[in-house]
Design an enzyme around this catalytic site. Structure first.
Site, short mmCIF file in Angstrom:
data_model
loop_
_atom_site.label_atom_id
_atom_site.label_comp_id
_atom_site.label_asym_id
_atom_site.label_seq_id
_atom_site.Cartn_x
_atom_site.Cartn_y
_atom_site.Cartn_z
N GLU A 32 0.87 -1.20 -0.08
CA GLU A 32 -0.04 0.08 -0.22
C GLU A 32 1.03 1.35 0.11
O GLU A 32 1.91 1.30 0.93
CB GLU A 32 -0.93 0.05 1.35
CG GLU A 32 -1.80 1.28 1.05
CD GLU A 32 -2.83 1.43 2.40
OE1 GLU A 32 -3.60 2.19 2.59
OE2 GLU A 32 -2.70 0.41 3.24
N GLY A 58 3.21 2.32 10.46
CA GLY A 58 3.15 1.69 11.70
C GLY A 58 2.68 0.21 11.53
O GLY A 58 3.43 -0.69 12.30
N ALA A 59 1.91 0.02 10.53
CA ALA A 59 1.49 -1.47 10.41
C ALA A 59 0.64 -1.33 9.12
O ALA A 59 0.36 -0.35 8.59
CB ALA A 59 0.58 -1.88 11.42
N MET A 60 0.29 -2.48 8.53
CA MET A 60 -0.46 -2.73 7.49
C MET A 60 -1.44 -3.85 7.34
O MET A 60 -1.03 -5.14 8.07
CB MET A 60 0.64 -3.06 6.28
CG MET A 60 -0.08 -3.22 4.91
SD MET A 60 -0.91 -1.73 4.37
CE MET A 60 -2.29 -2.48 3.27
N GLU A 61 -2.46 -3.72 7.05
CA GLU A 61 -3.90 -4.63 7.29
C GLU A 61 -3.80 -5.72 6.26
O GLU A 61 -5.12 -6.18 6.26
CB GLU A 61 -5.07 -3.77 7.32
CG GLU A 61 -5.41 -3.17 6.05
CD GLU A 61 -5.10 -1.56 5.72
OE1 GLU A 61 -5.57 -0.98 4.89
OE2 GLU A 61 -3.83 -1.29 6.43
N HIS A 65 -6.61 -1.20 15.34
CA HIS A 65 -6.77 -0.49 14.20
C HIS A 65 -6.64 -1.52 12.74
O HIS A 65 -7.55 -1.63 12.02
CB HIS A 65 -6.00 0.61 14.01
CG HIS A 65 -5.98 1.56 12.82
ND1 HIS A 65 -6.68 2.41 12.71
CD2 HIS A 65 -5.45 1.17 11.47
CE1 HIS A 65 -6.48 3.12 11.50
NE2 HIS A 65 -5.89 2.14 10.51
N GLU A 66 -5.58 -2.25 12.96
CA GLU A 66 -5.26 -3.10 11.79
C GLU A 66 -6.35 -4.29 11.63
O GLU A 66 -6.90 -4.63 10.48
CB GLU A 66 -3.81 -3.62 11.81
CG GLU A 66 -2.62 -2.61 11.93
CD GLU A 66 -2.82 -1.40 10.82
OE1 GLU A 66 -3.28 -1.61 9.56
OE2 GLU A 66 -2.52 -0.28 11.09
N HIS A 113 -9.54 -3.21 10.19
CA HIS A 113 -9.56 -3.06 9.05
C HIS A 113 -10.11 -4.00 7.96
O HIS A 113 -10.26 -4.11 6.81
CB HIS A 113 -8.19 -2.54 8.42
CG HIS A 113 -7.64 -1.24 8.19
ND1 HIS A 113 -8.50 -0.61 7.55
CD2 HIS A 113 -6.67 -0.48 8.60
CE1 HIS A 113 -8.02 0.56 7.67
NE2 HIS A 113 -6.73 0.86 8.18
#
Length: 879
Positions: free
Chosen positions: A127, A267-270, A303-304, A307
């Protein structure tokens, strides 16, 4: 840099894809020297495309094209076009299978987009447009496909082979190599593709859904970090339970996996079923992580996970709609964190981010709507406007509709659009249709940039026992948008009587939500028997600036009595802001500053008042940040701003020393470390008191010894860092000794060392820039690691307003040197470092000229990335 790479993309130019993808089968052959990727993709003409040219245009960058086959036949070089940006061919049929073989070099991929290596482990970040660095593909979010991924690698170096979905096959290949095949049954855009391979260990758990399905939960980390995942796993299970309880959303695969890597731009990826995290958002223990780290991990994990539905099952049609998934999911993680911890403290933290950073973005050259209309590089629009202001837009809808109708809107949204790529308009339509509320005017929050200003005046008509509130809204011009239409703004208000009781009987919690739709509007409140004190914009019900002339007496009254805890904090913050800015004005006039005695009395009363929420009291005691106060100045004066704030801080320290010492002593019994709102509140209040007490050093040796003792005896990182933070502000031998001790103890832990770098970078001492420059050569620092860049360079340039803006311009030159260096290796991080230079017009002519020269120097760089070019160009144009 090609013209194409600097071209502006516009939302109005959106066209549906000419071809859709039915399925894609990927094979990765991982070798130390390179990786070969074979993509077998089934394409079909999109029947909704009305202007089909018959050309298949696939995006691709930074890779070697090995061969192309159409329905099994190898194409000759003259049967397709290939450039630095794409692959184009004319298939000549409505449905076909295309095989594309590419060779990539993950080890050399310092941009950390696509497939790259981190500490010897392979991982991906696709992303928004990283998949085009893996293979040629229609890299856009509205092309959804079912992915099957086969990974082949060396068993010794890559014992773990992971991708999206469920594992359907694995086995041996001979010669020490093995394979795994993963299949994702849910269609997804390629930005959600993920691959991880390497030497990792798994921490396992399970979660049983409300329908009785057992989900395998796995967190993969390097072996040295296996004992640092318990909190992340607990956070994941809490998030899964919360999403079922609040939104009725159940997880849909057999396994949910998290992988922690050290080198990560975000921070992170879903990614569907395989979330890749920056290690700082997973790893924690009381000894190595602060309370804020623990809260941050809980929020990011949630949060992730959230998603999975708001972003994955329903995704965005194009990148202009980014807030469709991000704003909504930020709102969901904020609500989750509020339910898990202190709702008032969570709201204050969220609003501080809006006030300190998003308001500044709205007033600068990069101001853009929540749904942007144009961009050069989409990486530059992963912003606090899209994410956090986007979340405020969702929150306003929640306020206008109420919780029950908002839930109906969410249910309708999923029923209509599961498995689709949609727009912000589609989301608003679901909310409006489910609730019956007209949100036509409200949609201006998505299309208009800038921070609205609400001017407030109130009048009590004693003879009519009526209170009249007059509101006037406006919004300043932003780049490309001069005139703004009125917003639909929910304004939550309360009226307090002389004893601090809510006067709006019959309304929930004494709060009434007004709907401001016109440029000017009046609201009348009957049966108000005495002159009330107005509690305005309760809970920060809209992301607006407020012009309201309230006396210090009224603010002190609200601080003592307001039943809305957010507004109680806001009253304290506003009082502090007024006092600091008055002090700055006196310094600018070469007058002797004097601290207002009524302000001191209000702070003393707050300290003596029983605190039901100690974290809330700790926040109320903190002075507004210099970065926020700078926004309140017509021309920013970094020197006198810092001097004024420090004067107020030191005076409070001296005048309220006994109270701060009592607060410190009363909250200094640790016992077993706990991550509970009560325990965190106690630590927060104690450490705020310590910071005030340390403002008396170096004249108070007893306090200095107290602080050094806390550092030496701290049983948790929260208390250790709090003490170290105080010490780093004071020159002397003990400062260097404690810094050296901390480094020696933690040099093997890169995440803890990030804190060490940051504390030195934000120090107000005169030689801070020289120290930061020396730290660039520290063996624990690396320009290739985004966390290190943010911890040292980002902390100094964005978090040390006083020293970065030294009138010599040395800070500006330092940052420019680093941006030019990063542009060649990681353009995305280079662009994010530019933020402190974008608001150069807010400063005096000398500093303006110094910053402008640095921006010109950046734009003169050969092969400047689109990421950096867009921000630097817009910043200069603003001048």
């Amino acid at each position: 840099m090609s013209t194409e790479q600097h071209a502006t993309r516009r939302r109005e130019d959106y066209r549906v894809p000419e071809y859709l993808v039915e399925e894609i089968r990927l094979t990765f052959q991982l070798y130390a020297e390179s990786t070969v990727v074979t993509a077998d993709t089934v394409y079909a003409v999109n029947q909704q495309s009305t202007d089909c040219t018959g050309r298949l245009q696939l995006s691709g960058e930074n890779m070697e094209l090995v061969e192309v086959r159409l329905d099994g036949r190898r194409l000759e070089a003259d049967e397709f076009e290939v450039s630095a940006m794409d692959l184009i061919l004319v298939p000549g049929k409505d449905r076909f299978e295309l095989q594309v073989v590419t060779r990539i070099d993950p080890v050399a991929n310092t941009a950390l987009e696509g497939l790259y290596c981190s500490n010897g482990n392979y991982c991906t970040q696709c992303e928004p447009e990283g998949f085009r660095r893996i293979t040629y593909f229609p890299d856009r979010p509205d092309v959804l496909a079912r992915f099957t991924t086969r990974i082949e690698g060396d068993r010794q170096t890559c014992p773990v082979l992971l991708s999206n979905g469920n594992l359907i096959e694995s086995g041996e290949l001979g010669n020490g190599r093995h394979y795994a095949v993963w299949q994702d049954p849910f269609p997804k855009p390629c930005y959600l593709f993920a691959l991880v391979a390497g030497r990792l260990v798994a921490i396992d758990d399970t979660f049983t859904t409300r329908s009785g399905r057992d989900i395998a939960l796995r967190i993969f980390v390097e072996a040295r970090n296996r004992d640092l995942c318990d909190h992340a796993m607990r956070s994941l299970k809490k998030a899964m339970q919360w999403d079922e309880d609040v939104y009725g959303l159940e997880y849909d695969l057999d396994v949910f996996m998290i992988v922690a890597v050290d080198d990560f731009n975000m921070g992170a990826m879903e990614n569907k079923g395989l979330n890749i995290f920056n290690s700082r958002c997973v790893l924690a223990s009381p000894q190595s992580a602060t309370d804020q780290d623990f809260l941050g991990i809980e929020g990011v994990v949630a949060h992730e996970y959230f998603h999975n539905w708001t972003g994955n099952r329903v995704t965005c049609r194009d990148w202009f709609q980014l807030s469709l998934k991000e704003g909504l999911t930020v709102f969901r993680d904020q609500e989750f964190s509020s339910d898990m911890n202190s709702r008032a403290v969570q709201r204050i933290d969220d609003v501080q981010l809006i006030r300190n950073f998003q308001f500044r973005e709205d007033s600068g050259p990069m101001a853009h709507p929540v749904r942007p209309d144009a961009y050069v590089e989409i990486n530059n629009f992963y912003t606090v406007t899209v994410y956090n202001k986007g979340a405020e837009v969702i929150r306003m809808m929640h306020t206008l509709l109420g919780a029950a109708d908002f839930r109906k809107g969410m249910d309708l949204y999923f029923a209509r659009h599961d498995g689709q790529a949609v727009t912000c308009d589609d989301f608003v339509a679901a909310m409006a249709d489910a609730s019956g509320v007209d949100l036509g005017q409200f949609k201006r929050w998505y299309s208009q940039a800038g921070t609205p200003v609400v001017k407030v005046s109130g009048q009590w008509l004693a003879e009519k026992r009526r209170y009249v509130l007059r509101l006037r809204q406006s919004c300043p011009a932003t780049p490309g948008q001069d005139g703004k239409e009125p917003f639909h703004i929910p304004i939550a208000v309360g009226l307090l009587d002389s004893r601090g009781r809510d006067m709006l009987n019959g309304d929930r919690d004494g709060t009434r939500v007004l709907e401001l739709r016109e440029r000017e509007q009046s609201f009348s409140f009957p049966d108000i028997g005495e002159k009330p004190v107005l509690s305005f914009l309760r809970g920060f019900s809209a992301p607006v600036k407020v012009e309201l002339d309230q006396s210090r007496e009224e603010l002190a009254f609200l601080l003592a009595h307001d039943t809305d805890l957010f507004n109680r904090w806001y009253a304290a913050s506003k009082l502090s802001e007024i006092v600091v800015m008055e002090t700055v004005a006196r310094l600018q006039a070469n007058a002797q500053p004097v601290l207002d005695s009524d302000f001191v009395a209000a702070v003393r009363a707050n300290l003596q008042r029983p605190a039901s929420d100690k974290a809330l009291l700790a926040l109320a005691l903190q002075l507004p940040a210099e970065t926020y106060l700078a926004q309140q100045m017509d021309t920013v004066d970094p020197v006198n701003l810092h001097r004024g704030r420090e004067f107020v801080r030191s005076q409070l320290s001296s005048l309220l020393a006994d109270e701060f010492r009592r607060i410190y002593d009363d909250n200094n019994e640790e016992g077993e470390y706990r991550i509970t709102p009560e325990a965190m509140g106690r630590r927060s209040l104690k450490n705020v008191a310590l910071a005030y007490l340390m403002a008396r050093v170096p004249t108070d040796e007893e306090i200095y010894a107290l602080c050094c003792g806390q550092y030496a005896e701290a049983g948790n990182m929260t208390d250790a860092i709090a003490a170290l933070s105080c010490v780093t502000r004071i020159e002397g031998r003990r400062r260097q000794e404690i810094l050296h001790h901390f480094y020696t103890r933690w040099q093997a832990d890169p995440l803890v060392l990030d804190k060490w770098f940051t504390l030195q970078a934000v120090s107000p001492l005169a030689d801070t820039l020289a120290e930061v420059t020396r730290l660039l050569a520290n063996p624990s620092f690396s320009m290739k690691n985004p966390n290190k860049v943010r911890a040292l360079i980002g902390a100094f340039c964005s978090g040390n307003h006083y020293r970065f803006h030294d009138v010599s311009g040395a800070g500006y030159a330092f940052l420019t040197d680093r941006i030019i260096e990063l542009n060649a290796t990681n353009p995305q991080i280079a662009a994010r470092m530019l933020s402190p230079l974008t608001v150069w017009k807010r400063y005096d002519p000398v500093r303006q000229d110094l910053i402008r020269r640095q921006l010109e120097r950046i734009l003169a760089v050969d092969n400047l990335s689109g990421d950096v070019y867009e921000i630097a160009r817009k910043s200069l144009q603003a001048g």
